[in-house]
Scaffold this motif. Structure first.
Motif, PDB file in Angstrom:
ATOM      1  N   UNK A 186      -0.905 -11.510 -10.182  1.00  0.00           N
ATOM      2  CA  UNK A 186       0.071 -13.126  -9.385  1.00  0.00           C
ATOM      3  C   UNK A 186      -0.391 -12.685  -7.600  1.00  0.00           C
ATOM      4  N   UNK A 187      -0.266 -11.563  -6.979  1.00  0.00           N
ATOM      5  CA  UNK A 187      -0.125 -11.665  -5.534  1.00  0.00           C
ATOM      6  C   UNK A 187      -1.523 -12.569  -5.320  1.00  0.00           C
ATOM      7  N   UNK A 188      -1.439 -12.697  -3.663  1.00  0.00           N
ATOM      8  CA  UNK A 188      -2.429 -13.157  -2.963  1.00  0.00           C
ATOM      9  C   UNK A 188      -3.640 -12.515  -2.655  1.00  0.00           C
ATOM     10  N   UNK A 189      -4.613 -12.549  -2.075  1.00  0.00           N
ATOM     11  CA  UNK A 189      -5.822 -11.427  -1.914  1.00  0.00           C
ATOM     12  C   UNK A 189      -5.252 -10.740  -1.548  1.00  0.00           C
ATOM     13  N   UNK A 190      -5.428 -10.529  -0.365  1.00  0.00           N
ATOM     14  CA  UNK A 190      -4.600  -9.850   1.063  1.00  0.00           C
ATOM     15  C   UNK A 190      -3.722  -8.551   0.642  1.00  0.00           C
ATOM     16  N   UNK A 191      -2.786  -9.401  -0.018  1.00  0.00           N
ATOM     17  CA  UNK A 191      -1.159  -8.316  -0.387  1.00  0.00           C
ATOM     18  C   UNK A 191      -2.178  -7.728  -1.429  1.00  0.00           C
ATOM     19  N   UNK A 192      -2.802  -8.392  -2.206  1.00  0.00           N
ATOM     20  CA  UNK A 192      -3.124  -7.835  -3.688  1.00  0.00           C
ATOM     21  C   UNK A 192      -4.048  -6.052  -3.271  1.00  0.00           C
ATOM     22  N   UNK A 193      -4.492  -6.717  -2.203  1.00  0.00           N
ATOM     23  CA  UNK A 193      -5.504  -5.530  -2.225  1.00  0.00           C
ATOM     24  C   UNK A 193      -4.866  -4.479  -0.761  1.00  0.00           C
ATOM     25  N   UNK A 194      -4.284  -4.729  -0.529  1.00  0.00           N
ATOM     26  CA  UNK A 194      -2.908  -3.591   0.671  1.00  0.00           C
ATOM     27  C   UNK A 194      -2.168  -3.123  -0.501  1.00  0.00           C
ATOM     28  N   UNK A 195      -1.747  -3.825  -1.837  1.00  0.00           N
ATOM     29  CA  UNK A 195      -1.273  -2.829  -3.110  1.00  0.00           C
ATOM     30  C   UNK A 195      -1.811  -2.110  -3.764  1.00  0.00           C
ATOM     31  N   UNK A 196      -3.124  -2.255  -3.863  1.00  0.00           N
ATOM     32  CA  UNK A 196      -4.271  -1.569  -4.160  1.00  0.00           C
ATOM     33  C   UNK A 196      -4.096  -0.329  -3.229  1.00  0.00           C
ATOM     34  N   UNK A 197      -4.109  -0.232  -2.099  1.00  0.00           N
ATOM     35  CA  UNK A 197      -4.571   1.088  -1.216  1.00  0.00           C
ATOM     36  C   UNK A 197      -2.915   1.765  -1.137  1.00  0.00           C
ATOM     37  N   UNK A 198      -2.274   1.060  -1.246  1.00  0.00           N
ATOM     38  CA  UNK A 198      -0.405   1.840  -1.373  1.00  0.00           C
ATOM     39  C   UNK A 198      -0.749   2.672  -3.074  1.00  0.00           C
ATOM     40  N   UNK A 199      -1.304   1.825  -4.341  1.00  0.00           N
ATOM     41  CA  UNK A 199      -0.512   2.088  -5.647  1.00  0.00           C
ATOM     42  C   UNK A 199      -1.978   3.639  -5.422  1.00  0.00           C
ATOM     43  N   UNK A 200      -3.032   3.823  -4.664  1.00  0.00           N
ATOM     44  CA  UNK A 200      -3.357   4.976  -4.715  1.00  0.00           C
ATOM     45  C   UNK A 200      -3.550   5.421  -4.216  1.00  0.00           C
ATOM     46  N   UNK A 201      -2.556   5.183  -3.070  1.00  0.00           N
ATOM     47  CA  UNK A 201      -1.631   6.633  -1.994  1.00  0.00           C
ATOM     48  C   UNK A 201      -0.311   7.543  -2.878  1.00  0.00           C
ATOM     49  N   UNK A 202       0.413   6.573  -3.382  1.00  0.00           N
ATOM     50  CA  UNK A 202       1.199   7.071  -4.328  1.00  0.00           C
ATOM     51  C   UNK A 202       0.581   7.232  -5.307  1.00  0.00           C
ATOM     52  N   UNK A 203      -0.171   6.712  -6.218  1.00  0.00           N
ATOM     53  CA  UNK A 203      -0.806   7.916  -7.410  1.00  0.00           C
ATOM     54  C   UNK A 203      -1.883   9.276  -7.297  1.00  0.00           C
ATOM     55  N   UNK A 204      -1.779   9.090  -5.221  1.00  0.00           N
ATOM     56  CA  UNK A 204      -2.557  10.991  -5.665  1.00  0.00           C
ATOM     57  C   UNK A 204      -1.442  11.566  -5.579  1.00  0.00           C
ATOM     58  N   UNK A 205      -0.749  11.386  -4.270  1.00  0.00           N
ATOM     59  CA  UNK A 205       0.366  12.175  -4.384  1.00  0.00           C
ATOM     60  C   UNK A 205       2.141  12.281  -5.712  1.00  0.00           C
ATOM     61  N   UNK A 206       1.490  11.468  -6.505  1.00  0.00           N
ATOM     62  CA  UNK A 206       2.476  12.084  -7.548  1.00  0.00           C
ATOM     63  C   UNK A 206       1.625  12.208  -9.063  1.00  0.00           C
ATOM     64  N   UNK A 207       0.490  12.387  -9.184  1.00  0.00           N
ATOM     65  CA  UNK A 207      -0.028  13.086  -9.868  1.00  0.00           C
ATOM     66  C   UNK A 207      -0.128  13.166 -11.431  1.00  0.00           C
ATOM     67  N   UNK A 208       0.485  11.928 -11.592  1.00  0.00           N
ATOM     68  CA  UNK A 208       0.873  11.302 -13.625  1.00  0.00           C
ATOM     69  C   UNK A 208       0.162  10.763 -13.708  1.00  0.00           C
ATOM     70  N   UNK A 209      -0.316  10.483 -14.924  1.00  0.00           N
ATOM     71  CA  UNK A 209      -1.650   9.549 -15.917  1.00  0.00           C
ATOM     72  C   UNK A 209      -1.196   8.572 -15.433  1.00  0.00           C
ATOM     73  N   UNK A 210      -2.285   7.357 -15.046  1.00  0.00           N
ATOM     74  CA  UNK A 210      -2.475   6.051 -15.084  1.00  0.00           C
ATOM     75  C   UNK A 210      -3.122   5.028 -16.247  1.00  0.00           C
ATOM     76  N   UNK A 211      -3.055   4.564 -17.222  1.00  0.00           N
ATOM     77  CA  UNK A 211      -3.756   3.345 -17.535  1.00  0.00           C
ATOM     78  C   UNK A 211      -3.274   2.329 -17.316  1.00  0.00           C
ATOM     79  N   UNK A 212      -4.876   1.590 -16.457  1.00  0.00           N
ATOM     80  CA  UNK A 212      -4.463   0.040 -15.387  1.00  0.00           C
ATOM     81  C   UNK A 212      -4.534  -0.628 -16.470  1.00  0.00           C
ATOM     82  N   UNK A 213      -4.771  -2.359 -16.673  1.00  0.00           N
ATOM     83  CA  UNK A 213      -4.822  -3.376 -17.533  1.00  0.00           C
ATOM     84  C   UNK A 213      -5.420  -3.984 -16.261  1.00  0.00           C
ATOM     85  N   UNK A 214      -6.963  -4.753 -16.302  1.00  0.00           N
ATOM     86  CA  UNK A 214      -7.125  -5.680 -14.727  1.00  0.00           C
ATOM     87  C   UNK A 214      -8.211  -6.320 -15.247  1.00  0.00           C
ATOM     88  N   UNK A 215      -8.847  -7.669 -14.580  1.00  0.00           N
ATOM     89  CA  UNK A 215      -9.395  -8.266 -14.593  1.00  0.00           C
ATOM     90  C   UNK A 215     -10.414  -8.458 -13.563  1.00  0.00           C
TER      91      UNK A 215
END
Length: 252
Positions: free
Chosen positions: A165-194
């Motif tokens: 539901x996010x605009x393109x710029x916010x979505x891109x920022x959130x993708x980078x943020x999630x990648x960083x959070x996951x790299x430090x957290x180390x849990x398993x993630x299954x993401x559904x996306x189009x």
């Protein structure tokens, strides 16, 4: 491959409508602990249904679904699940929304709030702990919903179009943020996306599904060096992977 966090074997699901709607058929996948995997497919192919089965909200019509070796049938809560909408409760402040899932999972309120307090800065929410959901931007609401999911005491996260539901710029920022959070957290993630770019940017592997009734048509290893940046989406390796994903979608 290491030990599996998620395992589906010959999974099928048919909605008991009139007439019955066969949504998933013969779906098998195995996701290694600590990996980030995305699920791609056309609208209506059963991606969200698959996550609901793994979340223990739906019982499969056939086959098996397991989280950490345990059947998900009538076992909601084996994984932390974030649905498409953030589902923040408007009458609870950010702090109370963040800790809701952890409290339901049995963590005492004060302990859940202590854990949350250590993560507000990391999730870009420092200073907004006492804000109402209506006072937060779209990106902040998504980060709050993700914080609620991360605070669940589970090693596997199921994310259903968290940035849809996010605009393109916010979505891109959130993708980078999630990648960083996951790299430090180390849990398993299954993401559904189009979003094919999103899947390739974030994932170790991408599963491609066919139109309904959904089945797995291809598993694509990403293999690009991490950390990945938005600029990487124009590289030759990324472009080749993207072409392979689209070919699988079209063939499906």
């Amino acid at each position: 491959m290491g030990e599996a966090a998620i395992r589906l074997e010959s999974l099928g699901y048919t909605y008991p409508s009139e007439p019955p709607l066969e949504t998933l058929v013969d779906v098998s996948m195995e996701i290694e602990r600590g990996s980030f995997v995305s699920l791609l497919g056309p609208s209506g192919c059963g991606k969200s249904t698959l996550l609901q089965v793994l979340a223990g909200l739906l019982a499969p019509t056939s086959g098996t679904a397991e989280i950490e070796g345990e059947s998900t049938v009538e076992r909601p809560g084996l994984a932390a699940f974030m649905p498409q909408r953030d589902l923040l409760l408007p009458w609870r402040r950010a702090e109370a929304n963040a800790t809701l899932g952890a409290e339901i999972a049995g963590i005492p309120r004060e302990e859940a709030r202590r854990q949350a307090s250590e993560l507000y800065e990391r999730f870009g929410l420092e200073g907004f702990e006492h804000s109402w959901p209506s006072e937060l931007s779209g990106g902040m609401r998504q980060r709050l919903a993700l914080l609620r999911t991360f605070l669940m005491p589970r090693d596997t996260l199921l994310l259903d179009e968290p940035f849809g539901a996010l605009d393109a710029l916010t979505r891109r920022e959130m993708q980078q943020w999630l990648q960083d959070v996951w790299a430090r957290d180390g849990r398993t993630v299954l993401l559904v996306t189009h979003d094919v770019d999103e899947a390739l940017l974030l994932s170790d592997a991408v599963y491609v599904m066919s139109p309904r009734p959904g089945r797995i048509v291809e598993r694509i290893e990403v293999g690009l060096e991490r950390p990945r940046k938005s600029a990487d989406t124009t590289s030759a390796g990324f472009t080749a992977l993207k072409a392979r994903v689209f070919a699988a979608l079209e063939a499906g």
